[in-house]
Design a protein around this motif. Structure first.
Motif, PDB file in Angstrom:
ATOM      1  N   MET A 186      16.086 -61.546 101.721  1.00 15.26           N
ATOM      2  CA  MET A 186      17.376 -61.251 101.112  1.00 15.26           C
ATOM      3  C   MET A 186      17.993 -62.463 100.409  1.00 15.26           C
ATOM      4  N   PHE A 238      13.134 -60.884  95.313  1.00 17.39           N
ATOM      5  CA  PHE A 238      13.127 -59.710  96.184  1.00 17.39           C
ATOM      6  C   PHE A 238      14.046 -58.620  95.615  1.00 17.39           C
ATOM      7  N   TRP A 239      15.200 -59.029  95.129  1.00 17.54           N
ATOM      8  CA  TRP A 239      16.160 -58.034  94.631  1.00 17.54           C
ATOM      9  C   TRP A 239      15.654 -57.376  93.353  1.00 17.54           C
ATOM     10  N   PHE A 282      13.233 -54.873  94.713  1.00 19.12           N
ATOM     11  CA  PHE A 282      13.981 -53.801  95.375  1.00 19.12           C
ATOM     12  C   PHE A 282      14.566 -52.839  94.340  1.00 19.12           C
ATOM     13  N   ASN A 283      15.190 -53.408  93.316  1.00 17.89           N
ATOM     14  CA  ASN A 283      15.764 -52.564  92.266  1.00 17.89           C
ATOM     15  C   ASN A 283      14.693 -51.811  91.500  1.00 17.89           C
ATOM     16  N   LEU A 343      13.831 -48.844  93.511  1.00 17.21           N
ATOM     17  CA  LEU A 343      14.864 -47.804  93.410  1.00 17.21           C
ATOM     18  C   LEU A 343      14.725 -47.046  92.089  1.00 17.21           C
ATOM     19  N   LEU A 382      21.710 -43.514  97.504  1.00 14.72           N
ATOM     20  CA  LEU A 382      22.786 -44.465  97.221  1.00 14.72           C
ATOM     21  C   LEU A 382      24.162 -43.862  97.515  1.00 14.72           C
ATOM     22  N   THR A 391      24.091 -43.729 101.524  1.00 17.84           N
ATOM     23  CA  THR A 391      23.968 -44.983 102.267  1.00 17.84           C
ATOM     24  C   THR A 391      24.911 -46.066 101.757  1.00 17.84           C
ATOM     25  N   VAL A 392      25.019 -46.193 100.434  1.00 17.07           N
ATOM     26  CA  VAL A 392      25.827 -47.274  99.887  1.00 17.07           C
ATOM     27  C   VAL A 392      27.288 -46.842  99.744  1.00 17.07           C
ATOM     28  N   ARG A 441      13.118 -42.296 101.831  1.00 23.01           N
ATOM     29  CA  ARG A 441      12.898 -43.551 102.558  1.00 23.01           C
ATOM     30  C   ARG A 441      11.410 -43.853 102.694  1.00 23.01           C
ATOM     31  N   ASN A 493      18.083 -50.235 105.097  1.00 18.54           N
ATOM     32  CA  ASN A 493      19.507 -49.883 105.115  1.00 18.54           C
ATOM     33  C   ASN A 493      20.383 -51.110 104.936  1.00 18.54           C
ATOM     34  N   ALA A 526      19.505 -53.894 103.462  1.00 18.58           N
ATOM     35  CA  ALA A 526      19.358 -54.361 102.085  1.00 18.58           C
ATOM     36  C   ALA A 526      20.175 -53.492 101.129  1.00 18.58           C
ATOM     37  N   LEU A 527      20.185 -52.186 101.366  1.00 10.01           N
ATOM     38  CA  LEU A 527      20.972 -51.294 100.516  1.00 10.01           C
ATOM     39  C   LEU A 527      22.458 -51.655 100.598  1.00 10.01           C
ATOM     40  N   ALA A 554      23.634 -54.553 101.064  1.00 11.71           N
ATOM     41  CA  ALA A 554      23.885 -55.840 100.415  1.00 11.71           C
ATOM     42  C   ALA A 554      23.606 -55.789  98.916  1.00 11.71           C
ATOM     43  N   LEU A 555      23.161 -54.631  98.458  1.00  7.99           N
ATOM     44  CA  LEU A 555      22.681 -54.490  97.082  1.00  7.99           C
ATOM     45  C   LEU A 555      23.709 -54.910  96.027  1.00  7.99           C
TER      46      LEU A 555
END
Lengths: 190, 85
Positions: free
Chosen positions: A118, A123-124, A127-128, A131, A143, A146-147, A175, B48, B50-51, B53-54
Protein backbone atom coordinates in the motif's frame (compact mmCIF):
# COMPACT_ATOMS: atom_id res chain seq x y z
CA UNK A 1 1.46 18.51 -7.56
CA UNK A 2 0.70 22.05 -8.64
CA UNK A 3 -0.95 23.14 -5.46
CA UNK A 4 -0.89 26.88 -4.96
CA UNK A 5 -1.00 28.56 -1.58
CA UNK A 6 -3.92 30.57 -2.74
CA UNK A 7 -6.90 28.27 -2.25
CA UNK A 8 -9.42 30.57 -3.90
CA UNK A 9 -11.98 28.83 -6.14
CA UNK A 10 -10.44 30.36 -9.30
CA UNK A 11 -7.49 28.02 -8.86
CA UNK A 12 -9.46 24.86 -8.22
CA UNK A 13 -9.83 23.89 -11.83
CA UNK A 14 -6.07 24.07 -12.35
CA UNK A 15 -5.13 22.59 -9.02
CA UNK A 16 -7.70 19.82 -8.65
CA UNK A 17 -9.43 19.45 -12.01
CA UNK A 18 -7.27 16.57 -13.19
CA UNK A 19 -7.37 14.72 -9.87
CA UNK A 20 -11.15 14.96 -9.75
CA UNK A 21 -11.37 13.92 -13.39
CA UNK A 22 -9.26 10.78 -12.84
CA UNK A 23 -11.30 9.90 -9.78
CA UNK A 24 -14.58 10.30 -11.69
CA UNK A 25 -13.34 8.53 -14.82
CA UNK A 26 -12.28 5.47 -12.83
CA UNK A 27 -15.82 5.21 -11.53
CA UNK A 28 -18.02 6.05 -14.51
CA UNK A 29 -15.72 4.97 -17.37
CA UNK A 30 -17.02 7.71 -19.67
CA UNK A 31 -14.96 10.80 -20.43
CA UNK A 32 -17.99 13.00 -21.10
CA UNK A 33 -19.73 11.95 -17.89
CA UNK A 34 -16.52 12.39 -15.89
CA UNK A 35 -16.12 15.93 -17.28
CA UNK A 36 -19.71 16.76 -16.32
CA UNK A 37 -19.13 15.43 -12.82
CA UNK A 38 -16.01 17.57 -12.40
CA UNK A 39 -17.96 20.62 -13.50
CA UNK A 40 -20.86 19.89 -11.14
CA UNK A 41 -18.41 19.31 -8.29
CA UNK A 42 -16.50 22.55 -8.80
CA UNK A 43 -19.72 24.56 -9.12
CA UNK A 44 -21.24 22.95 -6.03
CA UNK A 45 -17.99 23.57 -4.14
CA UNK A 46 -17.93 27.18 -5.24
CA UNK A 47 -21.52 27.76 -4.09
CA UNK A 48 -20.92 26.03 -0.77
CA UNK A 49 -17.47 27.45 -0.09
CA UNK A 50 -18.69 29.40 2.94
CA UNK A 51 -19.57 26.06 4.50
CA UNK A 52 -16.03 24.72 4.04
CA UNK A 53 -14.74 24.39 7.57
CA UNK A 54 -11.05 24.12 6.86
CA UNK A 55 -10.87 20.94 8.94
CA UNK A 56 -9.81 19.03 5.84
CA UNK A 57 -7.89 20.10 2.77
CA UNK A 58 -9.77 21.63 -0.13
CA UNK A 59 -8.82 18.57 -2.15
CA UNK A 60 -10.40 16.15 0.33
CA UNK A 61 -13.45 18.36 0.57
CA UNK A 62 -13.90 18.49 -3.20
CA UNK A 63 -13.40 14.72 -3.53
CA UNK A 64 -16.14 14.33 -0.91
CA UNK A 65 -18.50 16.44 -3.03
CA UNK A 66 -17.54 14.44 -6.11
CA UNK A 67 -18.37 11.18 -4.34
CA UNK A 68 -21.89 12.46 -3.70
CA UNK A 69 -22.18 13.54 -7.31
CA UNK A 70 -21.14 10.07 -8.46
CA UNK A 71 -23.80 8.40 -6.29
CA UNK A 72 -26.36 10.92 -7.61
CA UNK A 73 -25.31 9.97 -11.10
CA UNK A 74 -26.13 6.31 -10.41
CA UNK A 75 -29.44 7.33 -8.83
CA UNK A 76 -30.41 9.32 -11.90
CA UNK A 77 -29.47 6.47 -14.19
CA UNK A 78 -30.58 3.54 -12.07
CA UNK A 79 -31.23 0.45 -14.11
CA UNK A 80 -34.24 -1.68 -14.68
CA UNK A 81 -33.77 -5.19 -13.36
CA UNK A 82 -31.42 -6.89 -15.78
CA UNK A 83 -30.28 -10.45 -16.13
CA UNK A 84 -26.72 -11.26 -15.20
CA UNK A 85 -24.63 -11.26 -18.32
CA UNK A 86 -21.91 -13.71 -19.24
CA UNK A 87 -19.16 -11.43 -17.99
CA UNK A 88 -20.71 -11.37 -14.59
CA UNK A 89 -21.25 -15.05 -14.05
CA UNK A 90 -17.46 -15.48 -13.98
CA UNK A 91 -17.83 -19.22 -14.28
CA UNK A 92 -14.62 -19.21 -16.26
CA UNK A 93 -12.76 -18.06 -13.16
CA UNK A 94 -14.62 -20.35 -10.78
CA UNK A 95 -14.46 -23.34 -13.08
CA UNK A 96 -10.72 -23.53 -13.22
CA UNK A 97 -10.27 -22.81 -9.53
CA UNK A 98 -12.60 -25.54 -8.31
CA UNK A 99 -13.17 -29.14 -9.29
CA UNK A 100 -16.61 -30.70 -9.77
CA UNK A 101 -16.92 -31.39 -6.04
CA UNK A 102 -16.25 -27.75 -5.15
CA UNK A 103 -12.73 -28.26 -3.83
CA UNK A 104 -9.80 -26.05 -4.75
CA UNK A 105 -7.74 -27.30 -7.64
CA UNK A 106 -5.30 -24.39 -7.67
CA UNK A 107 -2.92 -23.11 -5.03
CA UNK A 108 -3.27 -19.48 -4.00
CA UNK A 109 -0.03 -17.53 -3.99
CA UNK A 110 0.97 -16.41 -0.50
CA UNK A 111 0.67 -12.59 -0.43
CA UNK A 112 3.16 -12.20 2.42
CA UNK A 113 2.63 -8.87 4.13
CA UNK A 114 0.38 -7.19 1.56
CA UNK A 115 0.10 -4.01 3.66
CA UNK A 116 3.59 -3.15 2.48
CA UNK A 117 2.24 -2.84 -1.05
CA UNK A 118 0.00 0.00 0.00
CA UNK A 119 3.03 2.30 0.20
CA UNK A 120 3.98 1.50 -3.36
CA UNK A 121 2.57 3.73 -6.11
CA UNK A 122 3.00 0.89 -8.61
CA UNK A 123 0.65 -1.24 -6.54
CA UNK A 124 -2.12 1.33 -6.90
CA UNK A 125 -1.65 1.37 -10.65
CA UNK A 126 -2.01 -2.42 -10.71
CA UNK A 127 -5.00 -2.24 -8.36
CA UNK A 128 -6.77 0.34 -10.50
CA UNK A 129 -5.95 -1.62 -13.61
CA UNK A 130 -7.61 -4.69 -12.10
CA UNK A 131 -10.70 -2.64 -11.18
CA UNK A 132 -10.87 -1.40 -14.77
CA UNK A 133 -10.77 -4.96 -16.07
CA UNK A 134 -13.85 -5.95 -14.08
CA UNK A 135 -17.13 -5.87 -15.98
CA UNK A 136 -18.64 -2.41 -15.41
CA UNK A 137 -21.57 -3.44 -13.26
CA UNK A 138 -19.37 -5.62 -11.06
CA UNK A 139 -17.00 -2.73 -10.43
CA UNK A 140 -19.93 -0.38 -9.79
CA UNK A 141 -21.37 -2.80 -7.28
CA UNK A 142 -18.11 -3.41 -5.43
CA UNK A 143 -17.31 0.29 -5.16
CA UNK A 144 -20.81 1.50 -4.28
CA UNK A 145 -21.08 -1.16 -1.60
CA UNK A 146 -17.54 -1.27 -0.20
CA UNK A 147 -16.21 2.24 -0.77
CA UNK A 148 -19.38 4.34 -0.67
CA UNK A 149 -21.11 2.11 1.85
CA UNK A 150 -24.52 2.09 0.19
CA UNK A 151 -27.02 -0.37 1.64
CA UNK A 152 -27.60 -3.69 -0.11
CA UNK A 153 -31.19 -2.73 -1.05
CA UNK A 154 -30.08 0.51 -2.62
CA UNK A 155 -27.32 -1.22 -4.60
CA UNK A 156 -29.94 -3.65 -5.93
CA UNK A 157 -32.19 -0.78 -6.96
CA UNK A 158 -29.45 1.31 -8.57
CA UNK A 159 -27.79 -1.49 -10.50
CA UNK A 160 -30.79 -3.64 -11.35
CA UNK A 161 -30.20 -6.77 -9.28
CA UNK A 162 -33.41 -8.63 -8.62
CA UNK A 163 -32.63 -9.95 -5.16
CA UNK A 164 -30.19 -9.60 -2.28
CA UNK A 165 -29.03 -13.09 -3.04
CA UNK A 166 -28.16 -12.27 -6.63
CA UNK A 167 -26.23 -9.28 -5.35
CA UNK A 168 -24.23 -11.35 -2.86
CA UNK A 169 -23.41 -13.99 -5.43
CA UNK A 170 -22.23 -11.29 -7.83
CA UNK A 171 -20.18 -9.56 -5.14
CA UNK A 172 -18.47 -12.84 -4.35
CA UNK A 173 -17.66 -13.43 -8.02
CA UNK A 174 -16.39 -9.87 -8.29
CA UNK A 175 -14.01 -10.48 -5.41
CA UNK A 176 -12.87 -13.77 -6.96
CA UNK A 177 -12.03 -11.94 -10.19
CA UNK A 178 -10.35 -9.01 -8.48
CA UNK A 179 -8.30 -11.30 -6.25
CA UNK A 180 -7.20 -13.37 -9.21
CA UNK A 181 -6.16 -10.27 -11.12
CA UNK A 182 -4.20 -8.85 -8.19
CA UNK A 183 -2.40 -12.13 -7.81
CA UNK A 184 -1.45 -12.22 -11.49
CA UNK A 185 -0.70 -8.52 -11.87
CA UNK A 186 1.04 -7.86 -8.64
CA UNK A 187 1.62 -10.55 -6.04
CA UNK A 188 3.11 -13.11 -8.42
CA UNK A 189 5.48 -10.47 -9.74
CA UNK A 190 6.90 -9.14 -6.49
CA UNK B 1 -20.26 -29.52 5.79
CA UNK B 2 -19.52 -26.73 3.34
CA UNK B 3 -17.39 -27.19 0.24
CA UNK B 4 -14.54 -24.76 -0.43
CA UNK B 5 -16.55 -23.19 -3.23
CA UNK B 6 -19.36 -22.43 -0.77
CA UNK B 7 -16.95 -21.17 1.86
CA UNK B 8 -15.52 -18.49 -0.42
CA UNK B 9 -19.03 -17.29 -1.21
CA UNK B 10 -19.86 -17.13 2.50
CA UNK B 11 -16.58 -15.32 3.16
CA UNK B 12 -17.67 -12.60 0.78
CA UNK B 13 -21.24 -12.56 2.07
CA UNK B 14 -20.04 -12.13 5.64
CA UNK B 15 -18.51 -8.79 4.62
CA UNK B 16 -21.94 -7.52 3.60
CA UNK B 17 -24.40 -9.07 5.99
CA UNK B 18 -24.43 -10.95 9.26
CA UNK B 19 -24.50 -14.73 9.04
CA UNK B 20 -26.12 -17.18 11.46
CA UNK B 21 -23.96 -18.25 14.38
CA UNK B 22 -23.87 -21.86 13.23
CA UNK B 23 -22.64 -20.85 9.79
CA UNK B 24 -19.87 -18.75 11.26
CA UNK B 25 -18.79 -21.65 13.49
CA UNK B 26 -18.67 -24.00 10.52
CA UNK B 27 -16.62 -21.47 8.60
CA UNK B 28 -14.16 -21.15 11.51
CA UNK B 29 -13.77 -24.88 11.64
CA UNK B 30 -13.26 -25.05 7.90
CA UNK B 31 -10.56 -22.35 8.05
CA UNK B 32 -8.72 -24.34 10.72
CA UNK B 33 -8.57 -27.31 8.40
CA UNK B 34 -8.23 -25.62 5.02
CA UNK B 35 -5.19 -23.48 4.39
CA UNK B 36 -6.34 -22.31 0.97
CA UNK B 37 -9.72 -20.98 2.13
CA UNK B 38 -8.08 -19.34 5.10
CA UNK B 39 -5.58 -17.68 2.77
CA UNK B 40 -8.44 -16.60 0.50
CA UNK B 41 -10.26 -14.98 3.43
CA UNK B 42 -7.14 -13.06 4.47
CA UNK B 43 -6.61 -11.81 0.93
CA UNK B 44 -10.21 -10.61 0.75
CA UNK B 45 -9.70 -8.71 4.00
CA UNK B 46 -6.68 -7.03 2.49
CA UNK B 47 -8.62 -6.15 -0.67
CA UNK B 48 -11.30 -4.48 1.44
CA UNK B 49 -8.65 -2.49 3.24
CA UNK B 50 -7.10 -1.42 -0.05
CA UNK B 51 -10.50 -0.43 -1.43
CA UNK B 52 -11.00 1.75 1.64
CA UNK B 53 -7.68 3.49 1.00
CA UNK B 54 -8.24 3.83 -2.73
CA UNK B 55 -9.40 7.43 -2.81
CA UNK B 56 -6.24 8.69 -1.15
CA UNK B 57 -4.18 7.43 -4.06
CA UNK B 58 -4.11 9.37 -7.26
CA UNK B 59 -3.06 7.24 -10.20
CA UNK B 60 -2.55 7.44 -13.96
CA UNK B 61 -1.26 11.00 -13.77
CA UNK B 62 -0.96 11.26 -17.53
CA UNK B 63 -4.76 11.12 -17.74
CA UNK B 64 -6.01 14.71 -17.66
CA UNK B 65 -8.98 16.90 -18.47
CA UNK B 66 -8.88 17.97 -22.12
CA UNK B 67 -8.23 21.64 -22.85
CA UNK B 68 -11.70 22.03 -24.33
CA UNK B 69 -13.30 20.58 -21.19
CA UNK B 70 -11.19 22.88 -19.04
CA UNK B 71 -12.30 25.92 -21.00
CA UNK B 72 -15.93 24.86 -20.81
CA UNK B 73 -15.76 24.36 -17.05
CA UNK B 74 -13.86 27.62 -16.53
CA UNK B 75 -16.59 29.44 -18.41
CA UNK B 76 -19.31 27.85 -16.23
CA UNK B 77 -17.39 28.81 -13.09
CA UNK B 78 -17.11 32.38 -14.33
CA UNK B 79 -20.85 32.53 -15.04
CA UNK B 80 -21.63 31.16 -11.58
CA UNK B 81 -19.37 33.76 -10.03
CA UNK B 82 -21.13 36.59 -11.83
CA UNK B 83 -24.54 35.25 -10.83
CA UNK B 84 -23.53 35.13 -7.18
CA UNK B 85 -22.34 38.74 -7.27
Amino acid sequence: MTQSNNESPENWLNDYGDILYRFALARVRSEATAEDLVQETLLAGFLAYDKFSGNSTVRTWLVGILKHKIIDHYRKHSREVTLLNDDETADDVLAYQFDQQGNWQVDLVEWGTPDKSMDDEQFWLAFNDCLTRLPKRMADLLLLRTVDGLATEECCALLGFESDNQLWVTLSRTRVKLRQCLETNWFSKE
Amino acid sequence: MYKCKEIIELTSKEMDTSLPWMTRMEMKLHFLMCKTCSRYAKQLQFMNKALGALEGHDHAKNCRLSESAKQRIAKKMQQAKETVK
